[in-house]
Design a protein around this motif. Sequence first.
Motif, PDB file in Angstrom:
ATOM      1  N   ASN A  43       1.777  46.644  56.053  1.00 27.53           N
ATOM      2  CA  ASN A  43       2.066  47.446  54.864  1.00 27.53           C
ATOM      3  C   ASN A  43       3.034  46.734  53.918  1.00 27.53           C
ATOM      4  OD1 ASN A  43       0.399  49.519  55.744  1.00 27.53           O
ATOM      5  ND2 ASN A  43       2.059  50.579  56.810  1.00 27.53           N
ATOM      6  N   ARG A  44       3.828  45.818  54.458  1.00 35.20           N
ATOM      7  CA  ARG A  44       4.743  45.048  53.607  1.00 35.20           C
ATOM      8  C   ARG A  44       4.107  43.774  53.067  1.00 35.20           C
ATOM      9  NH1 ARG A  44       9.025  42.985  56.088  1.00 35.20           N
ATOM     10  NH2 ARG A  44       8.553  43.571  58.234  1.00 35.20           N
ATOM     11  N   GLY A  45       2.821  43.583  53.356  1.00 31.71           N
ATOM     12  CA  GLY A  45       2.093  42.469  52.745  1.00 31.71           C
ATOM     13  C   GLY A  45       2.045  41.201  53.552  1.00 31.71           C
ATOM     14  N   ALA A  46       2.174  41.300  54.896  1.00 32.09           N
ATOM     15  CA  ALA A  46       2.122  40.098  55.729  1.00 32.09           C
ATOM     16  C   ALA A  46       0.751  39.440  55.695  1.00 32.09           C
ATOM     17  CB  ALA A  46       2.494  40.447  57.169  1.00 32.09           C
ATOM     18  N   TRP A  47      -0.271  40.133  55.240  1.00 36.47           N
ATOM     19  CA  TRP A  47      -1.624  39.570  55.163  1.00 36.47           C
ATOM     20  C   TRP A  47      -1.814  38.715  53.917  1.00 36.47           C
ATOM     21  CZ3 TRP A  47      -4.247  41.193  50.818  1.00 36.47           C
ATOM     22  CH2 TRP A  47      -3.800  42.384  50.207  1.00 36.47           C
ATOM     23  N   TYR A  83      -5.863  37.148  67.722  1.00 39.75           N
ATOM     24  CA  TYR A  83      -4.804  36.527  68.498  1.00 39.75           C
ATOM     25  C   TYR A  83      -3.459  36.669  67.785  1.00 39.75           C
ATOM     26  CZ  TYR A  83      -8.441  34.388  71.367  1.00 39.75           C
ATOM     27  OH  TYR A  83      -9.509  34.187  72.218  1.00 39.75           O
ATOM     28  N   ASN A  84      -3.511  36.875  66.475  1.00 37.21           N
ATOM     29  CA  ASN A  84      -2.298  37.076  65.685  1.00 37.21           C
ATOM     30  C   ASN A  84      -2.309  38.507  65.174  1.00 37.21           C
ATOM     31  OD1 ASN A  84      -0.051  36.897  63.949  1.00 37.21           O
ATOM     32  ND2 ASN A  84      -1.375  36.268  62.261  1.00 37.21           N
ATOM     33  N   VAL A  85      -1.707  39.408  65.914  1.00 37.36           N
ATOM     34  CA  VAL A  85      -1.701  40.820  65.554  1.00 37.36           C
ATOM     35  C   VAL A  85      -0.555  41.098  64.597  1.00 37.36           C
ATOM     36  CG1 VAL A  85      -1.452  43.166  66.437  1.00 37.36           C
ATOM     37  CG2 VAL A  85      -2.727  41.471  67.755  1.00 37.36           C
ATOM     38  N   LEU A  86      -0.855  41.780  63.507  1.00 41.88           N
ATOM     39  CA  LEU A  86       0.181  42.236  62.598  1.00 41.88           C
ATOM     40  C   LEU A  86       0.533  43.681  62.936  1.00 41.88           C
ATOM     41  CD1 LEU A  86      -1.037  40.883  59.128  1.00 41.88           C
ATOM     42  CD2 LEU A  86       0.521  39.811  60.755  1.00 41.88           C
ATOM     43  N   THR A  87       1.815  43.990  62.972  1.00 44.36           N
ATOM     44  CA  THR A  87       2.209  45.388  63.148  1.00 44.36           C
ATOM     45  C   THR A  87       1.887  46.155  61.875  1.00 44.36           C
ATOM     46  OG1 THR A  87       4.431  45.045  62.268  1.00 44.36           O
ATOM     47  CG2 THR A  87       4.105  44.671  64.655  1.00 44.36           C
ATOM     48  N   ALA A  88       1.796  47.465  61.986  1.00 39.11           N
ATOM     49  CA  ALA A  88       1.520  48.285  60.804  1.00 39.11           C
ATOM     50  C   ALA A  88       2.590  48.089  59.744  1.00 39.11           C
ATOM     51  CB  ALA A  88       1.416  49.749  61.205  1.00 39.11           C
ATOM     52  N   ASN A  98       8.004  33.194  31.765  1.00 42.51           N
ATOM     53  CA  ASN A  98       7.708  33.937  30.537  1.00 42.51           C
ATOM     54  C   ASN A  98       7.138  35.327  30.788  1.00 42.51           C
ATOM     55  OD1 ASN A  98       8.360  31.491  29.079  1.00 42.51           O
ATOM     56  ND2 ASN A  98       6.319  30.760  29.666  1.00 42.51           N
ATOM     57  N   ASN A  99       7.248  35.816  32.029  1.00 44.71           N
ATOM     58  CA  ASN A  99       6.801  37.186  32.313  1.00 44.71           C
ATOM     59  C   ASN A  99       7.796  37.839  33.269  1.00 44.71           C
ATOM     60  OD1 ASN A  99       5.561  39.574  32.910  1.00 44.71           O
ATOM     61  ND2 ASN A  99       3.542  38.690  33.313  1.00 44.71           N
ATOM     62  N   PRO A 100       8.798  38.518  32.731  1.00 41.59           N
ATOM     63  CA  PRO A 100       9.829  39.121  33.578  1.00 41.59           C
ATOM     64  C   PRO A 100       9.336  40.291  34.406  1.00 41.59           C
ATOM     65  CG  PRO A 100      10.100  39.816  31.291  1.00 41.59           C
ATOM     66  CD  PRO A 100       9.039  38.760  31.289  1.00 41.59           C
ATOM     67  N   TYR A 101       8.115  40.781  34.106  1.00 45.55           N
ATOM     68  CA  TYR A 101       7.596  41.940  34.835  1.00 45.55           C
ATOM     69  C   TYR A 101       6.987  41.573  36.189  1.00 45.55           C
ATOM     70  CZ  TYR A 101       8.085  44.155  30.267  1.00 45.55           C
ATOM     71  OH  TYR A 101       8.587  44.622  29.084  1.00 45.55           O
ATOM     72  N   VAL A 102       6.689  40.304  36.390  1.00 43.22           N
ATOM     73  CA  VAL A 102       6.081  39.887  37.651  1.00 43.22           C
ATOM     74  C   VAL A 102       7.151  39.834  38.741  1.00 43.22           C
ATOM     75  CG1 VAL A 102       5.057  37.932  38.885  1.00 43.22           C
ATOM     76  CG2 VAL A 102       4.127  38.631  36.683  1.00 43.22           C
ATOM     77  N   VAL A 103       6.851  40.483  39.862  1.00 40.08           N
ATOM     78  CA  VAL A 103       7.701  40.386  41.047  1.00 40.08           C
ATOM     79  C   VAL A 103       6.925  39.636  42.117  1.00 40.08           C
ATOM     80  CG1 VAL A 103       9.021  42.476  40.550  1.00 40.08           C
ATOM     81  CG2 VAL A 103       6.911  42.638  41.886  1.00 40.08           C
ATOM     82  N   LEU A 104       7.642  38.862  42.916  1.00 41.13           N
ATOM     83  CA  LEU A 104       7.007  38.079  43.966  1.00 41.13           C
ATOM     84  C   LEU A 104       6.732  38.948  45.190  1.00 41.13           C
ATOM     85  CD1 LEU A 104       9.108  34.804  43.641  1.00 41.13           C
ATOM     86  CD2 LEU A 104       7.026  35.466  42.412  1.00 41.13           C
ATOM     87  N   ASN A 105       5.967  38.426  46.141  1.00 39.00           N
ATOM     88  CA  ASN A 105       5.591  39.201  47.325  1.00 39.00           C
ATOM     89  C   ASN A 105       6.783  39.368  48.264  1.00 39.00           C
ATOM     90  OD1 ASN A 105       3.004  39.566  46.410  1.00 39.00           O
ATOM     91  ND2 ASN A 105       2.098  37.957  47.674  1.00 39.00           N
ATOM     92  N   ASP A 106       7.227  40.618  48.414  1.00 41.61           N
ATOM     93  CA  ASP A 106       8.467  40.917  49.135  1.00 41.61           C
ATOM     94  C   ASP A 106       8.484  40.368  50.551  1.00 41.61           C
ATOM     95  OD1 ASP A 106       9.578  42.204  47.008  1.00 41.61           O
ATOM     96  OD2 ASP A 106       9.058  44.228  47.667  1.00 41.61           O
ATOM     97  N   TYR A 107       7.364  40.493  51.257  1.00 40.25           N
ATOM     98  CA  TYR A 107       7.350  40.076  52.653  1.00 40.25           C
ATOM     99  C   TYR A 107       7.767  38.623  52.796  1.00 40.25           C
ATOM    100  CZ  TYR A 107       5.778  39.139  57.388  1.00 40.25           C
ATOM    101  OH  TYR A 107       5.730  38.761  58.724  1.00 40.25           O
ATOM    102  N   TRP A 108       7.292  37.772  51.897  1.00 41.07           N
ATOM    103  CA  TRP A 108       7.564  36.341  52.007  1.00 41.07           C
ATOM    104  C   TRP A 108       8.905  35.990  51.378  1.00 41.07           C
ATOM    105  CZ3 TRP A 108       4.810  34.523  55.590  1.00 41.07           C
ATOM    106  CH2 TRP A 108       3.519  35.027  55.837  1.00 41.07           C
ATOM    107  N   VAL A 109       9.311  36.709  50.338  1.00 46.65           N
ATOM    108  CA  VAL A 109      10.630  36.487  49.755  1.00 46.65           C
ATOM    109  C   VAL A 109      11.722  36.794  50.785  1.00 46.65           C
ATOM    110  CG1 VAL A 109      12.269  37.343  48.028  1.00 46.65           C
ATOM    111  CG2 VAL A 109       9.896  36.875  47.378  1.00 46.65           C
TER     112      VAL A 109
END
Length: 510
Positions: A480-484, A471-476, A495-506
């Motif tokens: 691919n941008r991490g909506a799942w 019922y909740n369809v995600l587009t491709a 203390n970890n500058p290498y970690v990036v957050l999930n772009d889709y939600w940011v």
Amino acid sequence: MKKVIIYTLLLVASFCLPSCKKFLDIQPLDKLSGNNFFQSKEDVVANIYDLSRIVFGKYNETHFIGATGEYRSGEVQYESQSDHAPARAFVEYLGRNDLLTVLNNSFPWSSDINYNFNSITDWRAYYQAIQGANILIAKLDEGVPGVTETEKNAFKAEAAFIRSLSYFIMVRLYGNVVYYTDAFHATPLPRENFVSVLNKCIADLKTHKNNIAWTYTDPSIKGVRANRGSIVALIMEMNMWNAGFDPGNANKYYQETADLGKELIASKAFRLLPISEWATVIKGRSDESLFEFYRSINYGDANSSVSPIADMFIHYPYKRPEYTHRVSFAYYRGEYMQKLFQDGSDRRITAWFNEDIFADNGKFMLLKYAQNAFATGEENANPDNTFMVFRYGGEILLAAEALAELGQDADAITMVNMIRDRAQASKYSGGGGSALKDFIFYERSRELIGEGHHYFDLVRTKRILSNQWSYNVLTADKFNRGAWTWPLNSNARNNNPYVVLNDYWVNGGN
């Protein structure tokens, strides 16, 4: 008992000391305990239970199973006539993939009834379990008094299972994760591609799989402590996840899953209990359990009142008092239930649901989790059931799916019919190919309803991209941008500058 309590406090402290500025805020265990804890086999066993409790703590701090594995594809609606109804409307926001609203603390599910959904975004406890497992393996390799070589290898297998289970849970929630296995890790690392992480977990578990018994003769730890069946199930699950995201190697993953499924069945260590004995299965520690978080009111287990999925789908007399539980808080759409249970011969209909299976309102009940309800009293408590992680029936169907993907239709049908026979449902008699694959998907949805697998099955098979299945369809593009995924808490960057957050939600979840 004093030693266990002291060690638990020290272990927790090792992850919480604000003065430690190293990666994941971890202090070496020997610096805190004088390296005196692992002095006996009993110490090792106590530590294994503690690590399992850390992972269960993530299930217990929110409505985890429903929020992550059941509601995000829109099959569930809330009942507007139920008690505190606005606080249960989160199921429909989840069903629209509006996680940012779900995580907004100004809504009733946070202000009226605290579901604590923000805890799902926080991965630190999983890394506490991973770090603890890494330390345990290192200490076992150093040698623990009273632990034989055979016992050492079995304990290491249990620790490796808890470590890999933590990684698997995180991958399905966040996608890429930071991976390490050394005992006292302090170097910041970037998030690693999750297919690579799971392949490393699979390779790790393979080195331990045959060093532990298939199951246990002691009924008190059956399904509760990891065994070879647990490890096989986890490898199968990780293979099938990777098959969906690494298509160039999909057949390799399918073949390994199929082979492990056959090995699991050939072991005869597990069995499908008759559907009439379902109460035994969901109570826990049964011959069908591969791994579970066993809970029993007899042991004073303190479940969060909102964490069991049963809380949403049952009403009086399975939930009390009557005046606040005349209807269920939520229900599965009647249209969806029609798709799953058109076959009236299926005994799961009467064993797991009430007569209003297609009601489309709060009369619906998922009695699958109401088998061990309290018979008397007016206390507001959920039925006394276990949190099932991997179950024999689910892994048989996963192997059937892999066989169907490999074109081995006859073997796939044989496995599907094992589940159908237990349900006293008509055998699958259709053709192979896509029809069989679709049937197996629906059979997993039937067999595992409410156990937290459905959404992840939609994601890994890419069926989440089609309105035939969701019922909740995600587009491709969104997929691919991490909506799942779920958003990742910003504390992951501490203390970890290498970690990036999930772009889709940011970027606002759109």
